[in-house]
Enzyme design. Sequence first.
Site, mmCIF file in Angstrom:
data_model
loop_
_atom_site.group_PDB
_atom_site.id
_atom_site.type_symbol
_atom_site.label_atom_id
_atom_site.label_comp_id
_atom_site.label_asym_id
_atom_site.label_seq_id
_atom_site.Cartn_x
_atom_site.Cartn_y
_atom_site.Cartn_z
ATOM 1 C CE1 TYR A 171 -2.866 -3.136 0.753
ATOM 2 C CE2 TYR A 171 -2.900 -2.729 2.997
ATOM 3 C CZ TYR A 171 -3.042 -3.573 2.141
ATOM 4 O OH TYR A 171 -3.791 -4.698 2.603
ATOM 5 C CB ILE A 216 -8.402 16.447 -12.003
ATOM 6 C CG1 ILE A 216 -9.928 16.644 -12.149
ATOM 7 C CG2 ILE A 216 -8.252 17.767 -11.288
ATOM 8 C CD1 ILE A 216 -10.851 16.640 -11.280
ATOM 9 C CD GLU A 217 -11.323 15.948 -16.564
ATOM 10 O OE1 GLU A 217 -12.522 16.365 -16.547
ATOM 11 O OE2 GLU A 217 -10.327 16.796 -16.347
ATOM 12 C CE LYS A 249 -9.027 21.983 -9.210
ATOM 13 N NZ LYS A 249 -8.620 22.388 -10.763
#
Length: 122
Positions: free
Chosen positions: A55, A74-75, A101
Site C-alpha cells: 500500500y 484532473i482527467e 478536487k
Amino acid sequence: MTSDRIIIKGLEIFAHHGVLPEEKRDGQYFYLDIELSVDLSAASVSDELGDTINYDEVCRIAGEVMTASVYDLIEKAAGEVCTALLKAFPTVEQVDLTLRKPSAPVCRKVDYAAVRLVRGRI
C-alpha cells in the site's frame, strides 16, 4: 477478472493542477480513492507482503505522479496515475481511481468536483 480488491481511500496529495494560473501557482489538496483489482488468494494464505501489493508503494507512486508535472485537467492527472500504477504492478488487472478536487473553482458551493477513471490491461 478477479473480484479481489485493494482499496485506498482519501489519499491526500498537495499539487498544482488546474486551468487557472492561481491554481498552478498556489496549489491545493487533491484526494484519491484507489481500487486495485488483483488476485489476493496467495496473500490470504501465505501472510507474505511479496504476495500482495504494498500500500505504501501505491501511495508513493500516486504522490510522485501527482507532483511531478502540472496539468490543466484532473482527467489528465488521474490518467497518469492509472498508467503508472499499472506499469509498476504487473499483477494488477485494473485500476479504479477517483480523483477529488475540493477547491474546484466553480460558481456554486460543492463538496468537490471529481473524475473517476477505470483502466485495465489491454
